[in-house]
Design an enzyme around this catalytic site. Sequence first.
Site, PDB file in Angstrom:
ATOM      1  CG  ASN A   8      -1.786   1.059   1.335  1.00  0.00           C
ATOM      2  OD1 ASN A   8      -1.769   1.969   0.679  1.00  0.00           O
ATOM      3  ND2 ASN A   8      -2.638   1.003   2.423  1.00  0.00           N
ATOM      4  NE  ARG A  92      -6.269   1.184   0.095  1.00  0.00           N
ATOM      5  CZ  ARG A  92      -6.870   1.884   1.237  1.00  0.00           C
ATOM      6  NH1 ARG A  92      -5.931   1.534   2.489  1.00  0.00           N
ATOM      7  NH2 ARG A  92      -7.836   2.609   1.344  1.00  0.00           N
ATOM      8  CG  HIS A 180     -12.346   3.831   2.866  1.00  0.00           C
ATOM      9  ND1 HIS A 180     -12.882   4.798   3.197  1.00  0.00           N
ATOM     10  CD2 HIS A 180     -11.103   3.756   3.222  1.00  0.00           C
ATOM     11  CE1 HIS A 180     -12.021   5.467   3.860  1.00  0.00           C
ATOM     12  NE2 HIS A 180     -11.123   5.299   3.687  1.00  0.00           N
ATOM     13  NE  ARG A 240      -8.422  12.116   3.117  1.00  0.00           N
ATOM     14  CZ  ARG A 240      -8.538  10.832   2.985  1.00  0.00           C
ATOM     15  NH1 ARG A 240      -9.391  10.279   2.353  1.00  0.00           N
ATOM     16  NH2 ARG A 240      -7.489   9.912   3.314  1.00  0.00           N
ATOM     17  CD  GLU A 378      -8.727  -0.873   4.302  1.00  0.00           C
ATOM     18  OE1 GLU A 378      -8.086  -0.896   5.273  1.00  0.00           O
ATOM     19  OE2 GLU A 378      -8.594  -0.240   3.305  1.00  0.00           O
TER      20      GLU A 378
END
Length: 392
Positions: A8, A92, A180, A240, A378
Amino acid sequence: MDAILVINAGSSSIKFSAFSVASHKLEPIASGKLEEIYENPHFVVKRHNGEVIADKHWPSGEKLGHDKAIAFLLDWLRSHGEGSTLLAVGHRIVHGGEAYVAPVRVDAHVIEQLEALIPLAPLHQPHNIAAIKAIAAQNADLPQIACFDTAFHSSQLPVVTQYALPPDITQQGVRRYGFHGLSYEYIARVLPDYDHKAATGRTVALHLGNGASMTAMLNGKSVASTMGFTAVEGIPMGTRSGSLDPGVVLWMLDEAKMDSRAIADLLYKRSGLLGVSGIASDMRTLLDSDAASAREAVELFCYRISRELGSLAAALGGLDAIVFTAGIGENAPPVRARVCELSRWLGVRIDADANRSNGPRISGPDSSIDVWVIPTNEELMIAQHTLDRLER
Ligand code: ADP
């Protein structure tokens, strides 16, 4: 032993996990990260049991960049792999655009198409691709599989993904994608192990980490999500902003005289929990703080989540279950309690003891909606896709 590596790659760090493969089964071996690769690189690796097996700092001021960081990582894995064979690398990748709705084996053509998507995800996509290229340059024959954060949402209908903009804009790929997806896909896959109703019914999953989003799922398929064209839409996150009136951005341009770079920096790196609290982006720090601004940030986070929950319940035509996951969702009882309290009107009732001990079921017997805490994974999802793709 055969192994699969999951990567990732972000702008300043590369996270990785290694899995062993035996009779089609994956077992985690170790995971780690190379952080601050452009400033003061730091490398840590932990075995699955938590034991630290590498911890290296580079001299201050030294920089690695993606190519050297990947070279270092592959070298380290080779010399510490205890004779294992690396079968493939799974990545990813933040954006698959319209074309990639399933994992794909990377070749020159795929890289070209992924590069064409950089304008849709300029903060993540270039770094994801840099890692793929660095590995290909050193191991041309090693299979690399791209797994997309957008893919799980490809089941959403056009009315869900469309912005109310004219076709000269929307035809350039300006639409809602959702992100996601690898986390939601993992949750959808394990939900049957927890509860039949949550797995097959109307369920909203809340991925609350540094990045945060929510997805409405019907029978384990994505129906709607809070993130849209980019990973800044939706609920507030660590740094964010989440959704804004687009007029705010116009105000920043025209009145505050900010350029696009300054606006991006503000919306992605200096807003959300950090911006509101002025203290930290980290939920743990905020929950431990007595400052009024920390409480205000947490309350705004929970309030916006409860508003979106109503919206996603509307998208599903009702609600059977809620699933909390990722760093905050899995570990922050006060956040879950507040979100559930704000959702009492939906019939949500929480069991305080179960919530304190992180579930897995945290709703009480009097709740008309089941509430679950389920750890996401993940990396395992990517490793599984990588293995499936290899075996096909
Ligand atoms: P990322 O999106 O970077 O993968 P994570 O899923 O690890 O992030 O989530 C990080 C967030 O989870 C941080 O805000 C962190 O404070 C929060 N978190 C982790 N553990 C706890 C805890 N015990 N209590 C409250 N918040 C926690």
